[in-house]
Enzyme design. Structure first.
Site, PDB file in Angstrom:
ATOM      1  N   TYR A  41      14.321 -29.269  73.181  1.00 16.83           N
ATOM      2  CA  TYR A  41      13.263 -29.831  72.322  1.00 16.83           C
ATOM      3  C   TYR A  41      12.100 -28.847  72.212  1.00 16.83           C
ATOM      4  CZ  TYR A  41      15.788 -34.229  72.778  1.00 16.83           C
ATOM      5  OH  TYR A  41      16.744 -35.203  72.721  1.00 16.83           O
ATOM      6  N   ASN A  55      16.050 -39.089  63.031  1.00 14.86           N
ATOM      7  CA  ASN A  55      16.816 -38.235  62.113  1.00 14.86           C
ATOM      8  C   ASN A  55      17.617 -39.095  61.129  1.00 14.86           C
ATOM      9  OD1 ASN A  55      18.502 -36.401  60.900  1.00 14.86           O
ATOM     10  ND2 ASN A  55      19.611 -35.830  62.789  1.00 14.86           N
TER      11      ASN A  55
END
Lengths: 157, 182
Positions: free
Chosen positions: B119, B142
């Site tokens: 990340y 997403n």
């Protein structure tokens, strides 16, 4: 006072799946074998207007309105003007079932009014919307249709 | 009076041919379970592991003219991917997200097949090296998982951390791609 939440316009798929069968049944009653093209045209017209709908109330009577308009176009007959001053005739639903096979002989407006009233239990206000007429005219068309059905029935009996 | 499958199909095709549809969806079976997929005329717009209520979500995002219809290109590319025969998707995408999301998802799209990234590293690529947590939120929301490969993003210590389709699905996708996992 409670604020009433405005119902969201349902995704077209839900509206379509909910009404496709009964609209086909209605158009078959009005148009017989010609119903399938009219059915497709009904839902295409609904789709063309669907993104401009302001609310989700009475979508059922809205689609019956469109179907009635398509059927009228198909029958190429203008709605008959209602007859004033004639008392309204109503029949029970089971009595209508016995007469239903004769609806094909009715003028288009009477046929639509009778089928919407007795075949689909629509209130006269919504039948009026479907026919593009006043509630009184819708009542008169259904009433006149029922009387005509009875006469036809007696002749055949 | 039931509408026959043939009549139903003719109507759906006519509706698409006339360009009356805001968004089309279908439910595809796959080795990781049913996938809800949706596309507009601009491209693939959604993949979801959770079909419940998705029609309403689509209507709010893209317009109410939502119709179920086969999405052949999407089905074919996903089938090829799950068969191990496709490493990059060629489908055009219709992303309607906030600018930060668009930046992160654009960089995410470049993470290669079979590789993982953290990340923090993805955050650094959009010029926000301290925004690992915000990047995690973008991954979590997403709109097009699998095709935008958020399953390739892992914790700093290599742990799988989380996934909308469940950690078992994340693991299966990485194994399918032959990723080296700690």
């Amino acid at each position: 006072m409670m604020e009433v939440m405005q119902a969201e316009i349902p995704p077209f798929e839900r509206f379509y799946v909910e009404h496709r069968d009964e609209v086909l049944g209605y158009l078959r009653r009005l148009l017989g074998q010609r119903a399938e093209d009219a059915w497709q045209e009904t839902f295409l017209r609904a789709l063309r207007a669907y993104d401009r709908l302001q609310h989700a109330r009475n979508l059922r009577s809205w689609v019956f309105t469109i179907a009635t308009n398509v059927a009228m176009d198909e029958l190429r007959v203008k709605p008959q003007p209602p007859v004033d001053g004639v008392p309204v005739t109503e029949i029970r639903r089971d009595a209508f079932r016995e007469l239903e096979h004769l609806t094909g002989d009715l003028p288009p407006t009477e046929r639509a009014a009778v089928v919407l009233r007795y075949g689909y239990d629509l209130p006269y206000a919504q039948i009026a919307d479907a026919l593009g007429s006043s509630e009184e005219a819708a009542r008169a068309a259904a009433s006149s249709g029922v009387r005509r059905l009875r006469r036809t029935h007696e002749r055949h009996a | 009076m039931n509408v026959t499958p043939e009549l139903d199909k003719q109507f759906r095709q006519a509706a698409l041919r006339e360009g009356l549809i805001d968004v089309t969806y279908d439910i595809l079976d796959s080795p990781i379970g049913d996938l809800f997929v949706a596309a507009t005329d601009r491209g693939l717009a959604r993949i979801s592991y959770w079909p419940d209520g998705m029609e309403e979500t689509l209507a709010r995002t893209f317009g109410p003219r939502v119709l179920r219809s086969p999405l052949d290109d999407v089905r074919r590319e996903l089938d090829e991917y799950f068969a191990g025969n496709r490493r990059v998707f060629d489908l055009p995408l219709d992303l309607r997200v906030a600018p930060f999301y668009a930046d992160v998802l654009a960089k995410l799209a470049l993470v290669p097949y079979g590789q993982t990234e953290t990340y923090g590293a993805l955050a650094a690529k959009v010029g926000r090296p301290k925004a690992a947590r915000a990047v995690g939120t973008v991954m979590n929301r997403n709109p097009i998982p699998i095709v935008l490969p958020c399953h390739r993003i892992v914790g700093a210590n290599g742990s799988l951390t989380g996934y909308a389709g469940g950690l078992d699905v994340k693991l299966r996708l990485l194994q399918l791609e032959g990723a080296m996992l700690k």
